[in-house]
Design an enzyme around this catalytic site. Structure first.
Site, PDB file in Angstrom:
ATOM      1  N   THR A 132       0.793  -1.054  -0.002  1.00  0.00           N
ATOM      2  CA  THR A 132       0.140  -0.056   0.054  1.00  0.00           C
ATOM      3  C   THR A 132       0.792   1.172  -0.078  1.00  0.00           C
ATOM      4  O   THR A 132       1.621   1.375   0.905  1.00  0.00           O
ATOM      5  CB  THR A 132      -1.006   0.165   1.369  1.00  0.00           C
ATOM      6  OG1 THR A 132      -1.766  -1.060   1.215  1.00  0.00           O
ATOM      7  CG2 THR A 132      -1.857   1.317   1.320  1.00  0.00           C
ATOM      8  N   ASN A 136      -3.380 -10.464   7.005  1.00  0.00           N
ATOM      9  CA  ASN A 136      -3.372  -9.295   7.708  1.00  0.00           C
ATOM     10  C   ASN A 136      -4.610  -8.738   8.421  1.00  0.00           C
ATOM     11  O   ASN A 136      -4.610  -7.477   8.533  1.00  0.00           O
ATOM     12  CB  ASN A 136      -2.882  -8.287   6.804  1.00  0.00           C
ATOM     13  CG  ASN A 136      -1.309  -8.874   6.252  1.00  0.00           C
ATOM     14  OD1 ASN A 136      -0.708  -9.622   6.802  1.00  0.00           O
ATOM     15  ND2 ASN A 136      -0.820  -8.031   5.137  1.00  0.00           N
ATOM     16  N   ASN A 162      -2.590  -5.582  12.476  1.00  0.00           N
ATOM     17  CA  ASN A 162      -4.206  -4.883  12.809  1.00  0.00           C
ATOM     18  C   ASN A 162      -5.034  -5.303  13.660  1.00  0.00           C
ATOM     19  O   ASN A 162      -6.158  -5.606  13.435  1.00  0.00           O
ATOM     20  CB  ASN A 162      -4.766  -4.911  11.425  1.00  0.00           C
ATOM     21  CG  ASN A 162      -4.185  -4.098  10.311  1.00  0.00           C
ATOM     22  OD1 ASN A 162      -3.807  -2.808  10.366  1.00  0.00           O
ATOM     23  ND2 ASN A 162      -3.898  -4.565   8.894  1.00  0.00           N
ATOM     24  N   GLY A 188       8.640  -7.325   0.004  1.00  0.00           N
ATOM     25  CA  GLY A 188       7.847  -6.321   0.094  1.00  0.00           C
ATOM     26  C   GLY A 188       8.602  -4.829   0.062  1.00  0.00           C
ATOM     27  O   GLY A 188       9.152  -4.386  -0.979  1.00  0.00           O
ATOM     28  N   ARG A 189       9.214  -4.628   1.404  1.00  0.00           N
ATOM     29  CA  ARG A 189       9.889  -3.329   1.718  1.00  0.00           C
ATOM     30  C   ARG A 189      11.074  -3.148   0.831  1.00  0.00           C
ATOM     31  O   ARG A 189      11.571  -2.011   0.150  1.00  0.00           O
ATOM     32  CB  ARG A 189      10.274  -3.315   3.164  1.00  0.00           C
ATOM     33  CG  ARG A 189       8.930  -2.861   3.888  1.00  0.00           C
ATOM     34  CD  ARG A 189       9.077  -3.201   5.663  1.00  0.00           C
ATOM     35  NE  ARG A 189       9.214  -4.554   5.613  1.00  0.00           N
ATOM     36  CZ  ARG A 189       9.512  -5.001   6.694  1.00  0.00           C
ATOM     37  NH1 ARG A 189       9.875  -4.350   7.828  1.00  0.00           N
ATOM     38  NH2 ARG A 189       9.685  -6.346   6.883  1.00  0.00           N
ATOM     39  N   HIS A 247      -7.008 -11.133  -1.132  1.00  0.00           N
ATOM     40  CA  HIS A 247      -6.357 -10.860   0.040  1.00  0.00           C
ATOM     41  C   HIS A 247      -7.225 -11.477   1.192  1.00  0.00           C
ATOM     42  O   HIS A 247      -8.408 -11.055   1.768  1.00  0.00           O
ATOM     43  CB  HIS A 247      -6.379  -9.348   0.257  1.00  0.00           C
ATOM     44  CG  HIS A 247      -5.338  -8.821   1.129  1.00  0.00           C
ATOM     45  ND1 HIS A 247      -4.650  -9.827   2.296  1.00  0.00           N
ATOM     46  CD2 HIS A 247      -5.014  -7.439   1.662  1.00  0.00           C
ATOM     47  CE1 HIS A 247      -3.751  -9.039   3.007  1.00  0.00           C
ATOM     48  NE2 HIS A 247      -4.025  -7.636   2.662  1.00  0.00           N
ATOM     49  N   TYR A 258      -7.526  -8.354   7.705  1.00  0.00           N
ATOM     50  CA  TYR A 258      -8.853  -7.509   6.823  1.00  0.00           C
ATOM     51  C   TYR A 258     -10.102  -8.741   6.913  1.00  0.00           C
ATOM     52  O   TYR A 258      -9.943  -9.695   7.580  1.00  0.00           O
ATOM     53  CB  TYR A 258      -8.263  -7.355   5.459  1.00  0.00           C
ATOM     54  CG  TYR A 258      -7.094  -6.352   5.664  1.00  0.00           C
ATOM     55  CD1 TYR A 258      -7.381  -5.065   6.182  1.00  0.00           C
ATOM     56  CD2 TYR A 258      -6.035  -6.599   5.110  1.00  0.00           C
ATOM     57  CE1 TYR A 258      -6.463  -4.142   6.380  1.00  0.00           C
ATOM     58  CE2 TYR A 258      -5.003  -5.624   5.413  1.00  0.00           C
ATOM     59  CZ  TYR A 258      -5.063  -4.439   6.049  1.00  0.00           C
ATOM     60  OH  TYR A 258      -4.195  -3.087   6.012  1.00  0.00           O
TER      61      TYR A 258
END
Length: 376
Positions: free
Chosen positions: A35, A187, A244, A327-328, A184, A189
């Site tokens: 994101t 995480n 989260n 990712g990062r 998805h 969600y």
């Protein structure tokens, strides 16, 4: 990361092509969904996003950032959607830019559930969830991060409409030109909120037993695979991540083993597993060996979380994962495949520019110069 591995390409198939569903990918390196909040206020992808993804098209597969399936599914400002025509047109320029450089790209179909805020919801209404349990989490709004609120529990009669929103998003993804889609279910969600007994206290057909809690995931998977074909669908799972505010399931080993085994009925391309805590330790609490999931799944296994070159090479040597997602590292290294292949130094990402903004910290990270390439 500054370590280098000599003759990396000769001793690993990490940089060699592999089939995923109907596609021959250039390598086994995946760009994980990230994101970045660079879409327009109404969720339309921009030309800047097209440049960003095109820069990273040397990945075997790009899984584009979480993409809202509906206005209700949004939990972060300036995130892209795929539920209306303008968004489809916006995504086309992104996809065309990636394809022009030989890349493959899936969107990550996303409904955040309770990880949202009324400032992001249509009409300022409450976010929705399986149960009215407030998460210990924050949502990124136009005015910055704000604490999430207590959500509204979905009525049983509302759930088929959410499944239909996933189906519609999958159709739009194909219309835009995406090569496939990722669901998805990780995480903390919406889908994972249903899956875990810590966040799902329902007493209807979508709560209680493990089979009932997984019902939404399977309903969505059936809908999406019915549109795209299972061979062009993947699912992301995070069996032991507390991100989260999502407390772990009381028996994650049994719950996720059941889920992965049942997913075989859809003929999916892959499962994408966050190994450990999202953006945190890879250690798994309670002795649950995540690697039992791979042999029980008939498609490909993508490993994710904290991978560097050495860990990725080890995963391939020990055959622990078919592909590795980063990712990062992809935030600051558009040419990550090449940097890993030759053991070159990596750029360091600027955390202050992760969410929102423009070019800075997004498309302005440098690629290797010829001199740097020769010196690696």
């Amino acid at each position: 990361m500054t370590n280098r591995t000599e003759n990396t390409e000769e001793h690993s198939d990490l940089f060699q092509s592999v089939f995923l569903g109907p596609y021959r990918l250039a390598n086994r390196i995946v760009m994980a969904p990230l994101t970045r909040s660079r879409a327009s206020e109404d969720g339309v992808p921009t030309s800047l996003m097209a440049e960003y993804y095109a820069q990273r098209a040397s990945a075997g597969l790009i899984i584009a950032e979480g993409t809202n399936i509906s206005p209700q599914g949004r939990g972060y400002a300036f995130t892209p959607g795929i539920y209306n025509d303008a968004q489809v047109v916006g995504w086309r320029q992104v996809i065309e830019a990636v394809h022009a450089r030989g890349g493959r790209i899936f969107p990550q179909l996303w409904h955040v559930g309770r990880v949202s805020h009324p400032a992001l919801q249509p009409g300022g209404t409450l976010p929705v969830a399986p149960s009215a349990i407030r998460p210990d989490a924050k949502s990124f709004t136009k005015t910055g991060f704000q604490a999430c609120v207590t959500p509204r529990a979905l009525a049983t009669t509302e759930i088929p409409e959410i499944v239909e929103q996933y189906r519609h998003a999958a159709r739009n993804a194909l219309s835009a030109g995406f090569d496939g889609v990722e669901i998805h279910a990780a995480n903390g969600y919406l889908i994972e909120q249903f899956l875990r007994d810590s966040t799902n206290k329902r007493t209807d057909a979508y709560g209680g037993s493990r089979e009932n809690r997984a019902r939404l995931l399977f309903d969505v998977t059936e809908a999406v695979a019915g549109v795209c074909g299972g061979e062009r669908v993947g699912i992301r799972l995070s069996p032991v991540s507390p991100v989260n505010g999502a407390n772990l399931d009381s028996d994650p080993a049994a719950t996720y083993a059941y889920v992965v085994e049942r997913l075989n009925t859809f003929g999916l391309a892959y499962i994408h597993i966050i190994e450990g805590a999202t953006q945190g330790p890879r250690e798994v609490p309670g002795g649950f060996d995540l690697h039992i999931l791979r042999p029980s799944f008939k498609g490909l296994y993508i490993g994710n979380n904290g991978y560097d070159l050495e860990l990725a090479l080890e995963a391939r040597r020990r055959n622990l994962a078919d592909l590795i997602s980063f990712g990062r590292l992809y935030i600051a290294n558009p040419d990550l495949v090449e940097r890993l292949r030759i053991g070159a130094r990596l750029n360091v990402p600027d955390r202050a520019t992760f969410f929102g903004g423009g070019v800075a910290g997004y498309t302005d990270y440098p690629v290797l110069t010829p001199a740097e390439r020769d010196a690696a």
